[in-house]
Design a protein around this motif. Structure first.
Motif, short mmCIF file in Angstrom:
data_model
loop_
_atom_site.label_atom_id
_atom_site.label_comp_id
_atom_site.label_asym_id
_atom_site.label_seq_id
_atom_site.Cartn_x
_atom_site.Cartn_y
_atom_site.Cartn_z
N LYS A 108 31.60 42.46 35.20
CA LYS A 108 32.11 42.97 36.47
C LYS A 108 32.21 44.48 36.38
CE LYS A 108 33.00 38.82 38.19
NZ LYS A 108 32.24 38.25 39.34
N GLU A 318 48.66 33.40 42.30
CA GLU A 318 47.48 32.55 42.47
C GLU A 318 47.12 32.41 43.94
OE1 GLU A 318 45.82 28.13 41.16
OE2 GLU A 318 47.98 28.52 41.22
N CYS A 321 45.55 35.70 45.06
CA CYS A 321 44.18 35.84 44.55
C CYS A 321 43.20 34.91 45.27
CB CYS A 321 44.14 35.57 43.05
SG CYS A 321 45.02 36.80 42.06
N GLU A 322 43.64 33.70 45.54
CA GLU A 322 42.78 32.77 46.27
C GLU A 322 42.46 33.30 47.65
OE1 GLU A 322 44.62 28.97 46.33
OE2 GLU A 322 44.02 28.44 44.28
N VAL A 324 42.35 36.50 48.61
CA VAL A 324 41.43 37.64 48.50
C VAL A 324 40.01 37.15 48.24
CG1 VAL A 324 40.80 39.65 47.11
CG2 VAL A 324 43.18 39.30 47.79
N ASN A 325 39.86 36.21 47.31
CA ASN A 325 38.53 35.72 46.97
C ASN A 325 37.89 34.95 48.12
OD1 ASN A 325 38.36 36.78 44.34
ND2 ASN A 325 39.66 35.14 43.56
N MET A 326 38.71 34.25 48.89
CA MET A 326 38.19 33.54 50.04
C MET A 326 37.80 34.52 51.15
SD MET A 326 40.14 30.86 52.57
CE MET A 326 41.22 32.17 53.16
N ARG A 328 37.08 37.75 51.03
CA ARG A 328 35.97 38.68 50.75
C ARG A 328 34.62 38.03 51.05
NH1 ARG A 328 33.37 38.02 45.67
NH2 ARG A 328 34.30 36.36 44.42
N ASN A 329 34.56 36.71 50.96
CA ASN A 329 33.32 36.01 51.28
C ASN A 329 33.17 35.78 52.78
OD1 ASN A 329 32.35 35.73 48.62
ND2 ASN A 329 33.77 34.05 48.26
N ASP A 338 32.70 42.11 44.63
CA ASP A 338 33.70 41.84 43.60
C ASP A 338 34.90 42.75 43.80
OD1 ASP A 338 32.32 39.85 42.18
OD2 ASP A 338 31.10 41.36 41.16
N LYS A 361 45.10 33.71 38.03
CA LYS A 361 43.73 34.16 38.30
C LYS A 361 43.61 35.67 38.57
CE LYS A 361 42.10 29.91 38.19
NZ LYS A 361 43.35 29.13 38.10
N ASP A 363 42.57 39.44 37.57
CA ASP A 363 41.44 39.92 36.76
C ASP A 363 41.91 40.68 35.53
OD1 ASP A 363 39.29 39.02 38.46
OD2 ASP A 363 39.93 40.56 39.88
#
Length: 626
Positions: A108, A318, A321-322, A324-326, A328-329, A338, A361, A363
């Protein structure tokens, strides 16, 4: 002249043929009779004539087929063929397993980042109001790029209180550093120069001036009812460093330790979770590359507010983080991007670090233990007049943890916006340089606080001594601002005419040049990106640290430092590269601090005795010529 009969060419007269008699007008007129089958099996005159040539008849071949010599030779050749094939196959497998890749392991973007944390109001003023701003940072980006910085971490960025710990508005820019439009221009400028931006989002606490807190305190009003659960309100509790009474009304709220102006958010409230996630989504859409979460040990507390509730903290992070990751997509702007999520709690036990990485989770977790390194404090040794043993012990423990958990990317930081500057804590600019020399060789991400590249000290007798104006040059106001000195928000360094960025950058042997060389090398050298790390014990106020790849003959990189006032000799014999490459005779110096005694840049040094001689307060980095 050819007649009307033509015979298919290429066959001898005694061969079996099908001849077609052709007539140009009338077509086939006659088919020749077939010869008896037994005639086909008779040897042709051609093969009878070739017994002494290269072509053998069936009978001749049968003679060799049954000959014992030729039978044995055929078996030997057959076995050799399969044995060779098997050996080649096994060899190919071994090569695949043991061979290194052609380039560094894919990582990354933050895994080997040089993150530059700065206090925005003190970094660069662009409009002569005496207050640093985003446009001012933009004007200095080329200088940051030159010294190897690839990520900018401006604090403050969003609207926060004076300390920078409590949010005032999650979707607005701090009003003294610029507008939202200027922030977008700033982010675009970073992107055009290939730089990243991470920002601090205070998900733990807000200022009591925040609209949420004001409405929560008046939740009895119908229009404020949804805000009742935004904070922890209690009755019949005892005040403490963590709990204060609100306006003598008999109700109490929880806050950061000894900071009654910073109220802790209640993440059990779905409204808090929803609004914070909305703010994160907002900044993702604006192009932010990462988020820092400070004081996460206050996200959830024991009933008295005095102890962190780590399982609940992990659950909250958690969930963040979930999201943010969801998101961003889902975002058109950030699709597939990333985004770096990291935190900086107080020094943690190992099980809590693992909890925040594996369960929550995140980074990364900043190794805040290094911000405690200082002369003769509770961590370092009173008998030392330097920090060699203290720094070595902390680094050894942290490296042991990260070697054991190689999937947890370390993040190193000696200073930040809230602790005394390194050079002041250790009582020496030379020692601060040596610590930075070590930090630049360590694996993982590195965060440097602005001014550490020139070993700045604190400014005494001001509320935040580590937040003095950045000394860019020896001009008026040290190049920080063109405002009248009496209107400056930031205090000037008293020695800025001697210690400033421009002067040290121009010095061939200056500390900035060392910083630049190693910072840029980290982005392209496989050993520095993904190599193993070994640190020696402290001997005579010095020690060594090396990076190496145990699977290849790629050159190892070693830093050797001496914090003492007298010369020392550091042994290299125990370092892994010297155990593997016992034939190594020389090395090449690739970096030195600004206090050289025995070495100069690019010098070839003799390593045949497996030791390195260092002068007082001297540090070098060299590549082993294996």
């Amino acid at each position: 002249m050819a007649d009307n009969h033509s015979v298919e060419r290429g066959y001898k007269k005694d061969s079996y043929i099908l001849a077609v008699q052709s007539n140009p007008i009338h077509g086939p007129s006659q088919i020749e009779e077939k010869r008896p089958i037994r005639e086909l099996r008779e040897p042709s005159p051609l093969k009878e004539e070739s017994k002494n040539g290269a072509i053998l008849t069936v009978e001749e071949l049968n003679e060799y087929k049954n000959d014992p010599f030729w039978k044995k030779l055929r078996w030997i050749l057959y076995l050799l063929f399969w044995l060779t094939w098997i050996l080649m196959f096994v060899g190919a497998i071994i090569i695949i397993i043991t061979s290194p890749g052609c380039a560094a392991i894919a990582t990354k973007w933050w895994h080997s980042a040089i993150v530059y944390e700065l206090w925005t109001p003190s970094f660069q003023d662009s409009n002569a109001d005496g207050y640093g701003d985003l446009s001012g940072i933009s004007s200095r980006l080329n200088q940051l790029r030159k010294i190897g910085v690839n990520t900018v971490f401006p604090r403050p960025f969003i609207a926060v209180d004076e300390s920078g710990l409590g949010a005032v508005d999650y979707t607005k820019i701090h009003d003294k550093i610029g507008s939202l439009d200027q922030a977008m221009s700033f982010i675009e400028e970073l992107r055009s120069k290939g730089l990243k931006i991470v920002i601090d989002i205070p998900i733990v606490a807000t200022s009591i001036d925040h609209d949420w807190f004001q409405r929560s305190a008046k939740a009895s009003l119908p229009e404020n009812s949804d805000f009742a659960s935004y904070y922890y309100w209690k009755r019949n509790v005892n005040p403490s460093d963590y709990v204060s009474e609100y306006k003598n009304l008999g109700i109490f709220y929880f806050h950061l330790q000894n900071r009654s102006d910073l109220a802790i958010l209640n993440w059990k409230s779905p409204h808090v979770s929803k609004d914070i996630k909305k703010a994160l989504s907002f900044w993702i859409d604006k192009g932010v590359d990462g988020f820092h979460f400070g004081h996460v040990d206050f996200l959830a507390r024991s009933p008295d507010g005095m102890q962190p509730d780590w399982p609940e903290i992990s659950r909250i992070l958690e969930d963040v983080c979930e999201h943010v990751n969801m998101y961003r997509n889902e975002s058109i702007v950030a699709a597939g991007k990333d985004i770096f999520l990291f935190a900086s709690p107080e020094p943690l036990r190992e099980e809590h670090k693992k909890l925040l990485i594996y369960d929550a989770k995140l980074d990364g977790i900043i190794n805040t233990e290094l911000t405690k390194v200082a002369l003769q404090n509770k961590i370092c040794y009173e008998s030392e007049h330097h920090v060699a043993g203290c720094a070595n012990e902390i680094l050894s423990d942290l490296l042991s943890f990260h070697n054991e958990h190689s999937d947890i990317i370390p993040i190193w930081q000696f200073g930040n916006s809230f602790v005394s500057r390194v050079a002041s804590r250790v009582g020496s600019r030379s020692h601060a340089e040596l610590l930075a020399l070590i930090q630049l060789i360590l694996p993982g991400a590195n965060i440097f606080y602005y001014g550490e590249e020139i070993a700045l000290r604190d400014i005494e007798n001001i509320p935040y001594p580590q937040r003095g104006a950045m000394p860019w040059d020896d001009s008026i106001n040290s190049g920080f601002s063109s405002a009248p000195p009496t209107t400056l928000n930031a205090h000037l360094q008293p020695d800025y005419q001697n210690i400033n960025f421009e002067r040290q950058y121009s010095d061939t042997n200056g500390y900035v040049k060392m910083f630049k060389g190693l910072a840029r090398m980290r982005q392209m050298n496989n050993v520095l990106i993904s190599g193993k790390t070994y640190i020696s014990k402290t001997v005579d106020n010095g020690f060594t640290l090396c990076r190496f790849d145990p699977t290849t003959s790629e050159k190892a990189i070693i830093v050797a430092v001496n914090f003492g006032k007298t010369s020392t000799v550091q042994s290299l014999a125990d370092l892994p590269p010297f155990q593997k490459y016992s034939h190594a005779k020389t090395g090449q110096v690739i970096a030195i601090n600004s206090n050289p005694h025995n070495y100069h840049l690019r010098e070839t040094i003799d390593l045949s005795h497996m030791e390195i001689h260092l002068g007082p307060e001297e540090g070098i980095v060299f590549i082993v010529n294996a």
